[in-house]
Design an enzyme around this catalytic site. Structure first.
Site, PDB file in Angstrom:
ATOM      1  N   CYS A 644       0.836  -1.204   0.000  1.00  0.00           N
ATOM      2  CA  CYS A 644       0.000   0.000   0.000  1.00  0.00           C
ATOM      3  C   CYS A 644       0.874   1.259   0.000  1.00  0.00           C
ATOM      4  CB  CYS A 644      -0.980  -0.032   1.160  1.00  0.00           C
ATOM      5  SG  CYS A 644      -2.379   1.096   0.913  1.00  0.00           S
ATOM      6  N   HIS A 740      -3.822  -5.311   1.171  1.00  0.00           N
ATOM      7  CA  HIS A 740      -3.499  -5.735   2.525  1.00  0.00           C
ATOM      8  C   HIS A 740      -4.015  -7.169   2.736  1.00  0.00           C
ATOM      9  CE1 HIS A 740      -2.359  -1.733   3.931  1.00  0.00           C
ATOM     10  NE2 HIS A 740      -3.442  -1.236   3.345  1.00  0.00           N
TER      11      HIS A 740
END
Length: 818
Positions: A644, A740
């Site tokens: 991310c 994630h």
């Protein structure tokens, strides 16, 4: 929920089938009680009390044993409750007898009605005419609606199987020996008094419900209310008058008068103002009885959803989240439908939940973990307000899953009423949907500078009437002072909700701690419900990265000959640090969070995790020398992963007019991509495969403003969505993704680690073939449940859940400053 389902199913069985035709358990109990009475009978109250205690205790103990035996089997519990409810209820039979009496009287067959009256009551029918037979029937229907329907349902709701069996045993004994015959005038006193006590609440509830449902039988609710208020206490019985007065008012008749029993007579006061009952009233009385039963069933089935509890802490990271999860798992094992709740969480560790509109939304990672402990899917209402710090002074506000604003300490107060309203509404909805809601506080309830607008700690407890437990971390030192001080800084109304304490992370001899617990109880008037030990295996799903030690978990010995060392950069605004926990569950993988460039140089794999402030953390990397260490690691050909925000830092440039408003900022230049921030945040669950191996499934979730806006042609992705679209990037040993949670997919994690070990030159490293992250998480949650069951006074906790804060808790001065 198992208990409620059993009550509903048992009521349905009674409505469809009536009493069991053969081998009725209540009849069997009566025979056994009769045999016991013949053995122990003496014409005195002591013998009668001993008989009553023994005859009621046995069914209660049987019910308790069945409850314990089915605590982990909700279906079995529901079946047992259903079967027991069916056998102890008598609603259908009661209504049937009333209708049979009505048909006999309407047909003028008084002798048949006299013969039938014995099915309803013990009066001598030989001299009764039609109105007196009708009156006896109406009075019996009114009283037995409480005894045979409302009271069993109420006690079943409150006390489950022991309540059902205990009540029916006591009521049966009253019918057997509780009357004033010469034999039982003294011996039956205990049975009669116990039945009176157990019916105090059900009879009054029956009266109120009779008033409420009067229109179902063309009755006047106002008249029923007036008669009930006026006449209910005129009856010599403490309970029968409650039911009969309401029925008299609902039907518009007059009850009471001279009752003749075999060998004696009694004159009862009149209840109601109308004429004496007639045959036509019996069908209406049966209809009212049925409507009261249905209303009582609704209340009984809904009863468990009214409870909750708040777990507060002396400080942040005192163990609130862990204790809440442990209590949730303990309750889930008991067959309770339980949910977690945290009105407001401040954390950059979040999970993605699919909302009712089908879109993804964020809640705190801890509440997602607690949902797993409850055995339910995460829900946006479990954490209605999430504050995600972007700097030391500002936080993004996520309301019911959606980012709605960015606030500072200075302007947060303007938004707070809206947040409080949403939090209170979410809790109210959860309490309607679940039997128990375990609420977690935030920080400390004794933050006196924030109490005025609090809706998370004692403000929530006051709003919802929640009994509160204060948990303290003894590992930090000063636990007794912090617990005493927490209570002593609350105002009297807040203190009245603080029921006691739990101590967390204790190591050593509990005997040495005992005097301190006794003194804490002495100075606060509150018990310590237990002491949870420090445990090495409780590290998964940490609330934030600061809860980790330098090495995550307890690394198991390698499956091969080599270890694989993983260094995770502990960014100042790190988010979703839990991404790397799955790596730490693998044998031979040592994962550490670090801010030291030297540790990056020594690592086999370096991970740049997510960040709430990509540009700010990228600047920090450069200022600390960690950016150079990351570049050197990549230059050496060793594997480097960005997740991310970490992935965004690895690119050539970050264009951010949204989060930092810094414009275009140079990235680390290790991946040929550029990232542009969009105003709308992407929040969604994701599913697909490893791009290089479509046979390896991957699941994860996305929470990001930044999107890859340009990339070199032909750049391989790391992952692929289900539709084949690529995600992330790979160049040599450097790779990145916005997903994630991808390492929770076991096959993908093994493939990734195998490739990382090859790139790092760890030829002796082998992944274990059977490591399951989901199983590891379940073991962790079960461990929490075990610790709660073994080290806390669960009977006392259950009393808190059922009964709320104890009455009469003392005030501890000085209280909140004025």
């Amino acid at each position: 929920m198992a208990n409620a389902a059993g009550l509903v199913a048992g009521y349905a069985l009674d409505s469809l089938l009536g009493d069991p035709r053969r081998w009725h358990p209540v009849a069997g109990f009566g025979r056994a009680a009769g045999a016991l009475e013949r053995r122990v009978y003496r014409p005195d109250r002591v013998a009668g009390a001993a008989f009553t205690a023994l005859a009621v205790a046995v069914p209660v103990l049987v019910g308790a044993a069945a409850t314990v035996g089915t605590r982990h089997r909700p279906v079995a519990r529901a079946v047992l409750v259903a079967a027991t409810t069916w056998t102890v209820l008598g609603g259908r039979t009661l209504r049937h007898e009333a209708k049979v009496m009505g048909r006999a009287l309407r047909g003028g067959d008084v002798p048949a009605a006299r013969r039938r009256l014995g099915h309803l009551c013990g009066r001598d029918p030989s001299m009764l005419d039609e109105p007196e037979l009708a009156r006896a029937t109406v009075e019996s229907v009114a009283e037995n609606t409480s005894d045979a329907v409302v009271a069993p349902l109420l006690w079943g709701a409150v006390a489950g199987l022991p309540g059902l069996l205990g009540y029916r045993a006591a009521n049966t004994l009253d019918a057997m020996v509780g009357h004033r015959s010469p034999r039982y005038a003294r011996f039956g006193t205990a049975s009669a008094r116990l039945d009176d006590l157990l019916n105090l609440v059900p009879s009054r509830l029956t009266g109120l419900l009779t008033v409420a449902v009067a229109p179902t039988a063309h009755g006047d609710r106002g008249r029923a209310w007036r008669v009930w208020l006026r006449d209910r206490d005129d009856h010599p019985s403490p309970n029968a008058g409650q039911c009969e007065a309401a029925m008299a008012g609902a039907l518009g008749v007059r009850l009471g008068g001279r009752n003749v029993y075999f060998g004696r007579s009694e004159v009862r006061p009149y209840l109601g103002d109308g004429p004496r009952p007639e045959a036509r009233h019996l069908k209406r009385a049966a209809r009212i009885s049925g409507a009261v039963g249905l209303a009582a069933l609704g209340l009984a089935a809904a009863y468990p959803v009214t409870v909750g509890r708040l777990v507060a802490g002396t400080t942040s990271d005192a163990g609130k989240s862990v204790l809440t999860a442990g209590i949730c798992r303990w309750l889930h094992r008991r067959g309770v439908k339980v949910a977690p709740f945290k009105a407001q969480n401040m954390s950059n560790n979040s999970a993605v939940v699919v909302g009712p509109d089908g879109r993804g939304g964020e809640i705190g990672r801890a509440q997602a973990m607690q949902a797993a402990a409850c055995g339910v899917d995460p829900d946006l209402r479990f954490n209605p307000v999430l504050l995600k710090p972007g700097s030391d002074r500002s936080s993004q506000v996520v309301l019911l899953g959606e980012a709605v604003d960015t606030v500072t300490a200075g302007n947060y107060h303007a938004l707070r009423p809206r947040l409080a309203e949403a939090a209170f509404a979410a809790l109210a909805e959860l309490r309607e949907a679940y039997e128990v809601v375990v609420c977690e506080g935030a920080g400390s309830p004794a933050e006196i500078n924030l109490r005025a607008g609090d809706y998370v700690n004692m403000g929530l407890a006051r709003h919802a009437g929640l009994p509160t437990i204060v948990v303290g971390d003894i590992d930090r030192g000063g636990v007794f002072a912090s617990m005493f001080g927490t209570v002593a800084l609350l105002d009297p109304a807040d203190q009245a909700l603080v029921a006691g304490f739990v101590i967390n992370k204790f190591r050593g001899d509990l005997g040495l701690l005992r005097p301190g617990l006794d003194m804490l109880a002495q100075v606060t008037g509150r018990p310590t419900y237990g002491v949870l030990p420090w445990h090495l295996d409780l590290w998964l799903d940490a609330e934030d990265s600061l809860a980790y030690g330098r090495v995550l978990g307890r690394p198991a010995a390698p499956h091969g000959t080599d270890w694989l060392d993983v260094a995770v950069v502990r960014l100042p605004r790190i988010s979703n640090a839990t991404d790397v926990e799955a790596l730490a569950t693998e044998p031979g993988v040592r994962v550490r969070l670090t801010v030291e460039p030297a540790e990056l140089a020594a690592a086999d794999l370096v991970v740049l995790p997510g960040s709430k402030s990509t540009v700010a953390d990228l600047t920090w990397l450069r200022e600390t020398g960690l950016a150079d260490a990351v570049a050197a690691h990549a230059a050496a050909g060793k594997p480097l992963l960005g997740i991310c925000g970490g992935f965004q830092m690895l690119g050539r440039a970050v264009h951010d007019e949204v989060e930092s408003r810094a414009g275009s900022v140079a990235g680390l230049g290790l991946l040929p991509v550029e990232v542009t921030f969009a105003a709308r945040k992407t929040v969604r669950q994701a599913a697909g495969t490893a791009a290089a191996d479509p046979g390896v499934p991957v699941r994860g979730y996305e929470i990001h403003h930044g999107h890859v806006s340009s990339a070199d042609p032909g750049l391989p992705p790391l992952l692929a969505y289900a539709d084949g679209t690529g995600e992330g990037a790979v160049r040599g040993a450097v790779c990145g993704t916005h997903w994630h949670g991808a390492f929770e997919s076991d096959a993908f994690r093994r493939r990734f680690l195998t490739e990382a070990a090859r790139l790092a030159g760890r030829t002796g490293f082998r992944v274990a073939p059977n490591t399951s992250f989901a199983a590891a998480r379940e073991r962790s949650l079960d461990l929490l449940g075990d610790l709660v069951e073994e080290h806390l006074d669960t009977a006392a906790l259950w009393r808190l859940i059922e009964s709320g804060p104890p009455a009469g808790l003392p005030f501890v001065p000085p209280g909140a400053p004025r």
